[in-house]
Design a protein around this motif. Structure first.
Motif, PDB file in Angstrom:
ATOM      1  N   ILE A 214       0.845  -1.195   0.000  1.00 55.41           N
ATOM      2  CA  ILE A 214       0.000   0.000   0.000  1.00 55.41           C
ATOM      3  C   ILE A 214       0.879   1.243   0.000  1.00 55.41           C
ATOM      4  CG2 ILE A 214      -0.149   0.043   2.532  1.00 55.41           C
ATOM      5  CD1 ILE A 214      -3.025   1.068   2.206  1.00 55.41           C
ATOM      6  N   THR A 215       0.412   2.311  -0.637  1.00 54.00           N
ATOM      7  CA  THR A 215       1.173   3.559  -0.641  1.00 54.00           C
ATOM      8  C   THR A 215       1.076   4.222   0.735  1.00 54.00           C
ATOM      9  OG1 THR A 215      -0.680   4.948  -1.339  1.00 54.00           O
ATOM     10  CG2 THR A 215       0.633   3.895  -3.083  1.00 54.00           C
ATOM     11  N   PRO A 216       2.099   4.966   1.127  1.00 55.29           N
ATOM     12  CA  PRO A 216       2.045   5.650   2.427  1.00 55.29           C
ATOM     13  C   PRO A 216       0.869   6.611   2.549  1.00 55.29           C
ATOM     14  CG  PRO A 216       4.295   5.629   1.570  1.00 55.29           C
ATOM     15  CD  PRO A 216       3.406   5.129   0.464  1.00 55.29           C
ATOM     16  N   GLU A 217       0.514   7.293   1.444  1.00 61.66           N
ATOM     17  CA  GLU A 217      -0.568   8.269   1.490  1.00 61.66           C
ATOM     18  C   GLU A 217      -1.916   7.600   1.775  1.00 61.66           C
ATOM     19  OE1 GLU A 217       2.856   9.718  -0.729  1.00 61.66           O
ATOM     20  OE2 GLU A 217       1.571   7.946  -1.019  1.00 61.66           O
ATOM     21  N   ALA A 218      -2.184   6.500   1.070  1.00 59.89           N
ATOM     22  CA  ALA A 218      -3.446   5.793   1.289  1.00 59.89           C
ATOM     23  C   ALA A 218      -3.501   5.217   2.698  1.00 59.89           C
ATOM     24  CB  ALA A 218      -3.611   4.682   0.248  1.00 59.89           C
ATOM     25  N   LYS A 219      -2.405   4.672   3.147  1.00 57.52           N
ATOM     26  CA  LYS A 219      -2.364   4.109   4.501  1.00 57.52           C
ATOM     27  C   LYS A 219      -2.640   5.189   5.542  1.00 57.52           C
ATOM     28  CE  LYS A 219       0.674   1.675   7.753  1.00 57.52           C
ATOM     29  NZ  LYS A 219       1.976   0.998   7.945  1.00 57.52           N
ATOM     30  N   GLN A 220      -2.000   6.353   5.410  1.00 55.50           N
ATOM     31  CA  GLN A 220      -2.175   7.409   6.406  1.00 55.50           C
ATOM     32  C   GLN A 220      -3.588   7.948   6.406  1.00 55.50           C
ATOM     33  OE1 GLN A 220       0.289   8.171   8.674  1.00 55.50           O
ATOM     34  NE2 GLN A 220      -1.517   9.076   9.660  1.00 55.50           N
ATOM     35  N   TYR A 221      -4.195   8.074   5.220  1.00 57.47           N
ATOM     36  CA  TYR A 221      -5.582   8.539   5.157  1.00 57.47           C
ATOM     37  C   TYR A 221      -6.496   7.612   5.952  1.00 57.47           C
ATOM     38  CZ  TYR A 221     -10.223   9.716   3.455  1.00 57.47           C
ATOM     39  OH  TYR A 221     -11.546  10.067   3.407  1.00 57.47           O
ATOM     40  N   VAL A 222      -6.337   6.328   5.761  1.00 56.54           N
ATOM     41  CA  VAL A 222      -7.200   5.367   6.454  1.00 56.54           C
ATOM     42  C   VAL A 222      -6.915   5.366   7.954  1.00 56.54           C
ATOM     43  CG1 VAL A 222      -7.771   2.923   6.668  1.00 56.54           C
ATOM     44  CG2 VAL A 222      -7.554   3.958   4.409  1.00 56.54           C
TER      45      VAL A 222
END
Length: 351
Positions: free
Chosen positions: A330-338
């Protein structure tokens, strides 16, 4: 049916023989959901296709959103017998992707031999379903109850989708499987639900037929260009993307959409996988790969699979390995959003 599917099986790995053996096919859920449908579809086919015709028995280890069973399988990594296999789901991949502290398993230690895509259908009671007209604008003022395994399980996809649509959904956490969520719906304890395609076909279609449930949309499917399109099993139903585009305030671009799509891929485009322990020797892996390839390429397989699992790809060998790699990254951005959303809405932190 099973005999017809494996009749064309070729001779595999003569050095490996499972005659007289029992293979435990463990899934980390209760026996009432989509994973049970999937595992029980493949178990008799594997029994006939593997060398020696072993008995394949499906075992259930529900708990902790599937992490309990996955942690158990991690302890099987020194088991080189080939008599222990494991079937995961998106509910197993999601805690891994999010860094859930309950996770003590490592996908790099597991050898994938089959990767199965699937879909899912969202449905409502008739009084609400009859008001659906392609968007959720007229249904936003309703209060919804949803039986959930937990916000970091496969239910992450519907919970995020409901949020993007602006629905007021109160999840009742703690159900052991999606089948238990369906039972809540049937008892009137929940008024919105979704089931994976296999469980929908087996258990929800009868509710639709008798007028006690109304399907409204699917999660969709990925085409070869990586775009979300209509689910091939339910081509007459709109996809979530279509409903989102039609619903005021729901966007199909930006970080929320990117996060949704990342978890949709991990949860549905490669939702279920059969694994062997890393310690399984090459001849065991080759025997399973050959048997599963014979199963999914045999005459009649697609027709019988469509009736039970839906019209989705079944990948073996190198394709299964690559699909698993994509679904467990998973990309860091998607992970952080969730992670931020889980903390804000549910007070959940990965600590």
């Amino acid at each position: 049916m099973a005999a017809g599917i494996v009749a064309a099986a070729t001779q595999v790995a003569t050095a490996q023989d499972f005659a007289g053996k029992t293979i435990d096919f463990t899934i980390p859920f209760s026996e009432s959901g989509g994973s049970a449908q999937w595992a029980n579809f493949f178990a008799p086919l594997l029994s006939k296709a593997l060398p020696g015709g072993p008995t394949v028995v499906v075992r259930y280890r529900p708990g902790a959103g599937s992490t309990a069973g996955a942690n158990w399988f991690q302890g099987e990594q020194d088991n080189a017998s080939g008599l222990s296999i494991f079937g995961d789901s998106g509910s197993t991949k999601f805690p891994y992707l999010l860094g859930d502290p309950r996770v003590r398993y490592e996908y790099a230690d597991w050898q994938p031999v089959l990767a199965s895509a699937t879909g899912g259908v969202v449905y409502l009671p008739p009084a609400l379903g009859e008001r659906f007209d392609g968007d959720m604008d007229d249904l936003k003022d309703e209060a919804y109850l949803y039986g959930s395994q937990g916000a970091t399980t496969l239910d992450l996809v519907p919970l995020l989708a409901f949020r993007m649509l602006g629905l007021k959904v109160d999840p009742v956490f703690g159900v052991e499987g999606r089948g238990d969520g369906r039972l809540m719906f049937e008892r009137g304890e929940a008024n919105i639900d979704y089931q994976t395609s296999s469980a929908y076909i087996a258990n929800v279609q009868p509710l639709v037929d008798n007028g006690s449930a109304v399907p409204i949309f699917t999660w969709g499917a990925l085409n070869e260009a990586g775009e979300i399109v209509r689910d091939p099993t339910f081509p007459d139903m709109p996809s979530f993307k279509e409903v989102c585009e039609a619903t005021e305030g729901c966007e199909t671009s930006g970080v929320a959409w990117d996060a949704y799509k990342a978890f949709f891929v991990a949860g549905f485009a490669n939702q279920k996988t059969i694994f062997l322990p890393k310690s399984a020797p090459a001849e065991v892996v080759n025997a399973y790969t050959a048997a599963l390839n014979d199963i999914v390429t045999a005459d009649g397989f697609k027709e019988s699979a469509n009736e039970v699992l839906g019209a989705y790809p079944q990948l073996t060998g190198a394709a299964a390995v690559e699909a698993t790699k994509q679904a467990t990254a998973i990309t860091p951005e998607a992970k952080q959003y969730v992670l931020d959303w889980l903390k804000e809405d549910y007070g959940i932190t990965m600590e």
